[in-house]
Write a protein that holds these residues in place. Structure first.
Motif, PDB file in Angstrom:
ATOM      1  N   UNK A   2       0.834  -1.200   0.000  1.00  0.00           N
ATOM      2  CA  UNK A   2       0.000   0.000   0.000  1.00  0.00           C
ATOM      3  C   UNK A   2       0.867   1.249   0.000  1.00  0.00           C
ATOM      4  N   UNK A   3       0.565   2.145  -0.925  1.00  0.00           N
ATOM      5  CA  UNK A   3       1.198   3.463  -0.996  1.00  0.00           C
ATOM      6  C   UNK A   3       0.122   4.477  -0.641  1.00  0.00           C
ATOM      7  N   UNK A   4       0.347   5.290   0.393  1.00  0.00           N
ATOM      8  CA  UNK A   4      -0.660   6.217   0.899  1.00  0.00           C
ATOM      9  C   UNK A   4      -0.219   7.657   0.696  1.00  0.00           C
ATOM     10  N   UNK A   5      -1.164   8.515   0.342  1.00  0.00           N
ATOM     11  CA  UNK A   5      -0.875   9.935   0.166  1.00  0.00           C
ATOM     12  C   UNK A   5      -1.642  10.764   1.189  1.00  0.00           C
ATOM     13  N   UNK A   6      -1.076  11.893   1.560  1.00  0.00           N
ATOM     14  CA  UNK A   6      -1.736  12.855   2.432  1.00  0.00           C
ATOM     15  C   UNK A   6      -0.964  14.163   2.330  1.00  0.00           C
ATOM     16  N   UNK A   7      -1.580  15.253   2.778  1.00  0.00           N
ATOM     17  CA  UNK A   7      -0.877  16.537   2.819  1.00  0.00           C
ATOM     18  C   UNK A   7      -0.251  16.786   4.189  1.00  0.00           C
ATOM     19  N   UNK A   8      -0.416  15.851   5.120  1.00  0.00           N
ATOM     20  CA  UNK A   8       0.063  16.026   6.486  1.00  0.00           C
ATOM     21  C   UNK A   8       1.086  14.951   6.836  1.00  0.00           C
ATOM     22  N   UNK A   9       2.275  15.369   7.246  1.00  0.00           N
ATOM     23  CA  UNK A   9       3.291  14.401   7.661  1.00  0.00           C
ATOM     24  C   UNK A   9       2.850  13.623   8.902  1.00  0.00           C
ATOM     25  N   UNK A  10       2.120  14.297   9.804  1.00  0.00           N
ATOM     26  CA  UNK A  10       1.642  13.608  11.006  1.00  0.00           C
ATOM     27  C   UNK A  10       0.664  12.499  10.627  1.00  0.00           C
ATOM     28  N   UNK A  11      -0.218  12.776   9.691  1.00  0.00           N
ATOM     29  CA  UNK A  11      -1.166  11.748   9.249  1.00  0.00           C
ATOM     30  C   UNK A  11      -0.453  10.634   8.490  1.00  0.00           C
ATOM     31  N   UNK A  12       0.561  10.990   7.716  1.00  0.00           N
ATOM     32  CA  UNK A  12       1.330   9.965   6.998  1.00  0.00           C
ATOM     33  C   UNK A  12       2.005   9.009   7.981  1.00  0.00           C
ATOM     34  N   UNK A  13       2.477   9.552   9.097  1.00  0.00           N
ATOM     35  CA  UNK A  13       3.094   8.690  10.110  1.00  0.00           C
ATOM     36  C   UNK A  13       2.062   7.709  10.674  1.00  0.00           C
ATOM     37  N   UNK A  14       0.832   8.169  10.852  1.00  0.00           N
ATOM     38  CA  UNK A  14      -0.217   7.276  11.361  1.00  0.00           C
ATOM     39  C   UNK A  14      -0.598   6.230  10.313  1.00  0.00           C
ATOM     40  N   UNK A  15      -0.601   6.620   9.029  1.00  0.00           N
ATOM     41  CA  UNK A  15      -0.870   5.653   7.963  1.00  0.00           C
ATOM     42  C   UNK A  15       0.220   4.579   7.921  1.00  0.00           C
ATOM     43  N   UNK A  16       1.459   4.998   8.123  1.00  0.00           N
ATOM     44  CA  UNK A  16       2.560   4.027   8.157  1.00  0.00           C
ATOM     45  C   UNK A  16       2.387   3.062   9.329  1.00  0.00           C
ATOM     46  N   UNK A  17       1.937   3.587  10.466  1.00  0.00           N
ATOM     47  CA  UNK A  17       1.716   2.734  11.631  1.00  0.00           C
ATOM     48  C   UNK A  17       0.596   1.723  11.383  1.00  0.00           C
ATOM     49  N   UNK A  18      -0.352   2.076  10.507  1.00  0.00           N
ATOM     50  CA  UNK A  18      -1.434   1.156  10.162  1.00  0.00           C
ATOM     51  C   UNK A  18      -1.009   0.108   9.138  1.00  0.00           C
ATOM     52  N   UNK A  19       0.175   0.304   8.544  1.00  0.00           N
ATOM     53  CA  UNK A  19       0.666  -0.710   7.615  1.00  0.00           C
ATOM     54  C   UNK A  19       1.002  -0.230   6.226  1.00  0.00           C
ATOM     55  N   UNK A  20       0.914   1.083   5.963  1.00  0.00           N
ATOM     56  CA  UNK A  20       1.304   1.585   4.644  1.00  0.00           C
ATOM     57  C   UNK A  20       2.787   1.310   4.404  1.00  0.00           C
ATOM     58  N   UNK A  21       3.105   0.742   3.232  1.00  0.00           N
ATOM     59  CA  UNK A  21       4.501   0.409   2.904  1.00  0.00           C
ATOM     60  C   UNK A  21       5.290   1.626   2.460  1.00  0.00           C
ATOM     61  N   UNK A  22       4.594   2.627   1.914  1.00  0.00           N
ATOM     62  CA  UNK A  22       5.242   3.860   1.481  1.00  0.00           C
ATOM     63  C   UNK A  22       4.233   4.991   1.615  1.00  0.00           C
ATOM     64  N   UNK A  23       4.722   6.189   1.888  1.00  0.00           N
ATOM     65  CA  UNK A  23       3.842   7.348   2.042  1.00  0.00           C
ATOM     66  C   UNK A  23       4.385   8.506   1.213  1.00  0.00           C
ATOM     67  N   UNK A  24       3.460   9.365   0.754  1.00  0.00           N
ATOM     68  CA  UNK A  24       3.809  10.513  -0.079  1.00  0.00           C
ATOM     69  C   UNK A  24       3.038  11.729   0.412  1.00  0.00           C
ATOM     70  N   UNK A  25       3.737  12.812   0.688  1.00  0.00           N
ATOM     71  CA  UNK A  25       3.087  14.088   0.999  1.00  0.00           C
ATOM     72  C   UNK A  25       2.818  14.802  -0.320  1.00  0.00           C
ATOM     73  N   UNK A  26       1.555  14.832  -0.735  1.00  0.00           N
ATOM     74  CA  UNK A  26       1.243  15.394  -2.052  1.00  0.00           C
ATOM     75  C   UNK A  26       1.338  16.916  -2.089  1.00  0.00           C
ATOM     76  N   UNK A  27       1.395  17.550  -0.921  1.00  0.00           N
ATOM     77  CA  UNK A  27       1.626  18.997  -0.916  1.00  0.00           C
ATOM     78  C   UNK A  27       3.090  19.288  -1.234  1.00  0.00           C
TER      79      UNK A  27
END
Length: 336
Positions: free
Chosen positions: A188-213
């Protein structure tokens, strides 16, 4: 009984808490349900703001999602019994197969009365039982967002281990899509505009995260994460503003499941056709889809992500919190 009605198409200000007569006893195939919890979706705000024009009748009861307990059943009811914990389906008349031609595509909480009430009289065909490990508050998050995510992942083609999925943002559909994709062994690759939310997505199991802002051309980052191949599936919730990036992020022959149009209807563009992509509009799902998802949720003991819980008297505050878009996961209403 207590309930909320949208008395005027003036957004949250048009919502009224009322006391109305109790419902009659159930007919032969009907079930009287005590609604113990409900949850909110962005569609509630659209409806109350009059985004659909004259499509909605005045004084409708909002909210598609509600869970509770069977209080009484009609003489011919066989699917549930008093005391059962149940959740109502998004559609009142879609049991299985493809969506019926006569189905109201707006679902419950629009033309069909919603769940911001303490009692509901429903057909037995509109109910599914709640997995034992879930509370009523958790179960109330499932009918719209979770089932939409489930069908976005696996309705039109199987999601296979090792495949890659892009989820956008931290709304209910996207978080459920992340959780459910893990069942299938997908990356799973997850996007968000918030680094704090991306950290929570990673904790839920996202393999990679992207700050689209920070990375407006986030498709380039998806290609990098997938070794230049692109993602097998994009769960598209943004609409017109994000669709071009979704097309660019998908592998040749990949899929885009369109579950939201927050910024308007998307236009495919040349790249969509040149790369042989398929598009799958998702209309939540049937009762049979719901039951299949619940079996997976029960087996894996999935716990929905709840951002916050509000008492029934504070529904306007809950809607304002939804409107702020500060939430991470589902906003739940506890009845009684």
């Amino acid at each position: 009984m207590k309930l909320y009605r949208c008395a005027r198409m003036e957004g949250i200000a048009g919502l009224e808490l009322r006391e109305e007569p109790d419902l009659p006893s159930p007919g032969p195939h009907q079930v009287l349900m005590k609604v113990n919890a409900s949850s909110l979706n962005f569609r509630e705000l659209l409806f109350m703001n009059g985004a659909l024009g004259d499509s909605l009748r005045p004084d409708f009861i909002p909210a598609s999602d509600g869970a509770g307990t069977v209080v009484a059943v009609g003489s011919r009811v066989r699917r549930v019994k008093p005391g059962d914990r149940v959740v109502a389906t998004f559609y009142d008349n879609w049991t299985g197969g493809t969506i019926p031609q006569h189905a109201d595509t707006l679902g419950r909480g629009a033309i069909v009365e919603g769940m911001l009430r303490d009692r509901a009289l429903l057909s037995e065909e509109e109910l599914v039982t709640i997995p034992d490990h879930l509370s009523d508050e958790e179960a109330a998050t499932l009918p719209c967002a979770a089932l939409t995510a489930w069908n976005a992942l696996c309705l039109h083609a199987p999601l296979l281990p090792g495949q890659s999925v892009v989820v956008q943002g931290t709304g209910g559909v996207s978080i459920f899509a992340l959780q459910l994709a893990r069942f299938f062994g997908a990356r799973v690759i997850a996007t968000s505009s918030s680094d704090a939310k991306l950290a929570r997505l990673a904790a839920l199991g996202a393999d990679a995260t992207i700050n689209y802002r920070d990375t407006p051309q986030w498709a380039d980052a998806v290609l990098e994460f997938t070794g230049g191949q692109g993602a097998d599936l994009i769960v598209e919730v943004g609409g017109a503003a994000t669709f071009a990036q979704s097309v660019a992020a998908a592998r040749k022959g990949g899929r885009i499941s369109v579950v939201g149009m927050l910024t308007g209807a998307p236009s495919p563009g040349d790249g969509f056709f040149m790369r042989g992509l398929s598009i799958a509009p998702i209309h939540v799902g049937s009762r049979q889809d719901f039951e299949a998802m619940n079996r997976a949720i029960d087996f894996h003991r999935l716990k929905p992500v709840i951002d916050s819980t509000f008492p029934f008297a504070d529904v306007p505050d809950a809607l304002r919190h939804l409107e702020s878009q500060r939430h991470f996961g589902k906003i739940v209403i506890r009845h009684g």
